[in-house]
Design a protein around this motif. Sequence first.
Motif, mmCIF file in Angstrom:
data_model
loop_
_atom_site.group_PDB
_atom_site.id
_atom_site.type_symbol
_atom_site.label_atom_id
_atom_site.label_comp_id
_atom_site.label_asym_id
_atom_site.label_seq_id
_atom_site.Cartn_x
_atom_site.Cartn_y
_atom_site.Cartn_z
ATOM 1 N N LEU A 41 50.410 41.727 41.542
ATOM 2 C CA LEU A 41 51.696 42.328 41.154
ATOM 3 C C LEU A 41 52.705 41.216 40.908
ATOM 4 N N ILE A 42 52.715 40.241 41.819
ATOM 5 C CA ILE A 42 53.641 39.116 41.685
ATOM 6 C C ILE A 42 53.313 38.309 40.433
ATOM 7 N N THR A 43 52.013 37.998 40.254
ATOM 8 C CA THR A 43 51.620 37.167 39.116
ATOM 9 C C THR A 43 51.998 37.814 37.787
ATOM 10 N N VAL A 44 51.621 39.092 37.630
ATOM 11 C CA VAL A 44 51.890 39.750 36.352
ATOM 12 C C VAL A 44 53.393 39.853 36.118
ATOM 13 N N SER A 45 54.161 40.198 37.157
ATOM 14 C CA SER A 45 55.612 40.244 37.001
ATOM 15 C C SER A 45 56.145 38.893 36.550
ATOM 16 N N PHE A 81 40.711 44.132 46.621
ATOM 17 C CA PHE A 81 40.080 42.865 46.251
ATOM 18 C C PHE A 81 39.557 42.951 44.817
ATOM 19 N N ALA A 82 38.904 44.083 44.501
ATOM 20 C CA ALA A 82 38.338 44.260 43.161
ATOM 21 C C ALA A 82 39.437 44.378 42.112
ATOM 22 N N VAL A 83 40.491 45.150 42.431
ATOM 23 C CA VAL A 83 41.607 45.289 41.487
ATOM 24 C C VAL A 83 42.238 43.923 41.238
ATOM 25 N N ALA A 84 42.399 43.157 42.312
ATOM 26 C CA ALA A 84 42.990 41.826 42.184
ATOM 27 C C ALA A 84 42.138 40.960 41.258
ATOM 28 N N ALA A 85 40.822 40.973 41.471
ATOM 29 C CA ALA A 85 39.934 40.153 40.644
ATOM 30 C C ALA A 85 40.004 40.598 39.188
ATOM 31 N N LEU A 86 40.014 41.916 38.991
ATOM 32 C CA LEU A 86 40.053 42.452 37.628
ATOM 33 C C LEU A 86 41.316 41.999 36.896
ATOM 34 N N GLN A 91 43.331 39.551 37.611
ATOM 35 C CA GLN A 91 43.369 38.102 37.463
ATOM 36 C C GLN A 91 42.501 37.627 36.306
ATOM 37 N N GLU A 92 41.283 38.193 36.204
ATOM 38 C CA GLU A 92 40.381 37.748 35.137
ATOM 39 C C GLU A 92 40.908 38.181 33.771
ATOM 40 N N PRO A 127 47.705 31.741 36.717
ATOM 41 C CA PRO A 127 47.087 33.048 37.001
ATOM 42 C C PRO A 127 46.756 33.238 38.485
ATOM 43 N N GLU A 128 46.536 32.127 39.215
ATOM 44 C CA GLU A 128 46.136 32.290 40.617
ATOM 45 C C GLU A 128 47.318 32.166 41.580
#
Lengths: 294, 371
Positions: A42-46, A97-102, A104-105, A214-215
């Motif tokens: 959420l933070i990264t995309v914002s 965890f899966a949503v985060a990976a998705l 991020q990728e 991204p990370e």
Amino acid sequence: MSDVAQHLVNAASLGSLYALLALGIAVIFGVGRILNFAHGQLITVSAYVLLVVSGLPWPLVVVLTLLTGVVLALAMERFAFRHVRRADPATTLIVGFAVAALIQEILVLSVGARSKTVDFATSTTLPVDIAGISIPRLDLVTMGVTAVLLIGLTLLLTRTTVGIQLRAASEDFGMARLLGVRSTRIVATAFAISGLLAGTAAVLLTAKSGTLAPEMGTPAVLIGFFATVIGGMGSLPGAAVGGFVLGVVTVLMQVLLPDGLLPYRESLLFTCVIAMLLFRPQGILPAATAGQRV
Amino acid sequence: MSMLRNTWIRAWPLVGLVLLISVLSALLATGGGEVRAASMTGLLDVVIVIGLYVFVGNSGVMSFGHIGFVAIGAYTSALITIPAVSKSLLLPDLPGFLGSIEVSMWASFGIAAVVAMLVAAVLSVPLMRLSGIAAAIATLALLVIVGDVLSNYKALTGGQGTLTGVPTDLTVGSAALLVVIALAVAFAFQMSRFGLRLRAARDDEVAARSLGIAVENERRIAFVVSAGISGAGGAGYAHYVGSLAPDQFYLQLTFLILAMLILGGMYSLAGAVLGATLLSTLSTVLDRLEGGEGVGPLQVKLPANTREVAVAVILLAVLFLRPNGVMGGRELSWPRVLGGRRPQDDFGPPPPGEPAGSGLVDGDPISVKAG
């Protein structure tokens, strides 16, 4: 003397930022027993949205960034976490965890893995002199924003119907439902608040470092997680205190550690976390309902 | 005669998997170099997933820290098998006896497992005092700490750069043997009194405690055993790739290994093996397609990171549609044509809607409040 005051200001500023991260995690865990690992994304995309719109006037930039956090958080709830409403916390943790990976990728696929610089609110890093201590304005802003959000959250939780429903749901979700609290809406509300906190953290983090990657969300979410654990799972005041403690300890280590040990400060910080749990496994301010009823 | 038969059926979940792995490896070992490499990757994934399963599957507590043990095993094994001559060049500041020691591959697997178990034994003291979900978070701290030490302790690990020179003497046969050992240890553990007590606590913690089971201690034992298997898996990995870097053992691998366990079903050994095999195969195929190498008749070039996106999507689909994985918590059952019974749920997961740990159960406040 002024050195000590300077460090205190640093500690308070970092502590405020960490408290924001922890609150974002805790507000969802308190209500839905969901630990949202994707809070970092959420933070990264914002932050990336901030990069895109950074040419606009700054109030508009801030509003758009916060809005991104809220919308994305609501989407996560609707499309991922709602499907596992009745699952145990371990399962929802994996979903996060899966949503985060998705996310991020997908982000790496669309914007690339390299870090980017952003020219936003650079003037806020300039210091102001207050009583002989030079404080970067951003530190003042961070502390101020955290204070306002804490007060706002407290008012919301104690004075409004939604807030009381939120607290009721975090005390006893089943009972709250029996009394007519609409569970879906209340969980979504918690996610929206969490998204708002994530957007705020994105603005402050970006203004502070001036770079995006991204990370970037992962260390943030780790801090938020550990802060909620040491503060006491499910307790909002606990999360704020936990974040503050982590911030203060981080600054203390930066000041006091000999040079040889400085690279290990993250390890030492988390070792402190584990060691603290040895003495107080329930956290600093445990939630009233967190105890095991055996 | 019938006693022998009963023993045979009881041991079938283990024997069946051992047969499966042996036949599969024997077939793959006849393949070309690329097939052999892919099957070694797959077998090592199976070992690491079994390691994770021994703790997660039996205790119901999630762990994000096991890749830390994999890393400890890999680096331990590397440090004691890299020839002393190369070590004096690569890591001139190695402390004490580490500079001169040189052991065989299998000895290094054993030592790697022991080192990982020692670390786990110490860490389990504080970690298992926590409630299930807080313990899961704290294991993340373990992963971060291991990664941090690996990247900064240059004298021991070469820092963030790559540590090269590990003999790449792993064969498909020795990887398969490692899997069989891991299977045997995992099966023996889950059938032992320790395993049964821990499973009882997983399915109903309140009832287990009331019967005098010290849940924390049972979790500690499982944590140590599973760290040993993970460490040995890491050691195998070191002898497969030959070079190690700290960022190979971080969140990305953690995520892949967790996805394997959940895909197969995290409450049975058969699930762990099946999930690892399926996802490892898919991951190798996608990896090759991303690199533009093609797989057999399939000659398409996929964009980078397709593999990670696919793993995440598959994991979400499994969690939404079949949260107990492909095997649904069942072990392999004796074939019914040979007189086997219907599949039993002896080792099944807790009934749906009832979390393994403590927690609020939506719509069922009484069970939480009781007592």
